[in-house]
Motif scaffolding. Structure first.
Motif: not given
Length: 248
Positions: A178-198
């Motif tokens: 929501e904050r990003c779009r108010k600033s003219g952006g398209i939203g949040c790209a979600v990146i998940i970095i996973q190593c085993g169970e973490v």
């Protein structure tokens, strides 16, 4: 599956607020006032609980605590619970710490990889539907902390992979979106970095594609693997502009 989610943005690519000086992409943004980090003037402070949320000052950190408290305590609780699991199912504290350092050191590279993998320049609506999952291998024997990880595989997955499994993390992503779009952006790209169970979730606030001059790269995975394997943290995106080739 046990998961350790560390919040939130390791990089922000929406247009700076009017009161802030122009910034280069990849610099951190204060989660309270929106000020942009200027490395030559000093680094932003990290929250001591989640070790990822950034603030320009102690005053901003104190002012933001009431809203940040739930997700920060949630992250700390998950880490604490994971460490206490007995036997082989327990979480290696060394992996947790190393993964945090890895994500912070490679924030520009990981953000760029997410932008490329989700094809946000061509299909901006992908930011609301998909996420990039990066699976890592861990080498305990590596003396250099930045070379303990290697890229095992990458997958484009539905964003619900995160938001359905952890509603509190989902709420934090929506707040940033929501904050990003108010600033003219398209939203949040979600990146998940996973190593085993973490796992570490990295929401990246993305500017309108018309304002991002990065070239689309089909070799983004090979580039990601090469920089991670070498432990290099000097990655800069390539942009073709009217002034020629620009790095950064």
């Amino acid at each position: 599956m046990a998961a350790v989610y560390a919040q939130p943005a390791a990089a922000n690519y929406f247009t700076a607020p009017a009161h802030a000086p122009p910034k280069q992409r990849g610099y951190r943004v204060c989660d309270q006032c929106g000020a942009v980090e200027q490395p030559h003037l000093g680094r932003f402070r990290l929250c001591g609980g989640c070790m990822t949320t950034q603030y320009c000052s102690q005053d901003c950190q104190k002012a933001h605590w009431s809203s940040h408290k739930p997700i920060c305590q949630h992250t700390a609780s998950q880490i604490s619970s994971a460490k206490q699991q007995p036997g082989p199912g327990g979480i290696d504290e060394g992996v947790v710490k190393s993964l945090r350092k890895f994500v912070s050191a490679h924030s520009s590279l990981l953000s760029w990889a997410g932008f490329q993998a989700l094809q946000l320049k061509r299909v901006p609506s992908n930011v609301r539907q998909n996420a990039l999952l990066i699976e890592l291998n861990y080498r305990h024997s590596a003396s250099d902390a930045l070379r303990r990880f290697s890229v095992k595989a990458t997958h484009v997955v539905p964003r619900t992979y995160v938001t359905d499994n952890d509603p509190l993390v989902g709420q934090d992503i929506l707040r940033r979106e929501e904050r990003c779009r108010k600033s003219g952006g398209i939203g949040c790209a979600v990146i998940i970095i996973q190593c085993g169970e973490v796992s570490q979730v990295m929401p990246v606030e993305v500017d309108s594609p018309s304002r991002i001059s990065w070239d689309m790269r089909e070799d983004w995975l090979q580039t990601l693997q090469r920089f991670v394997e070498a432990g290099r943290t000097d990655f800069k995106p390539i942009s073709t502009t009217s002034r020629g080739i620009v790095y950064g």
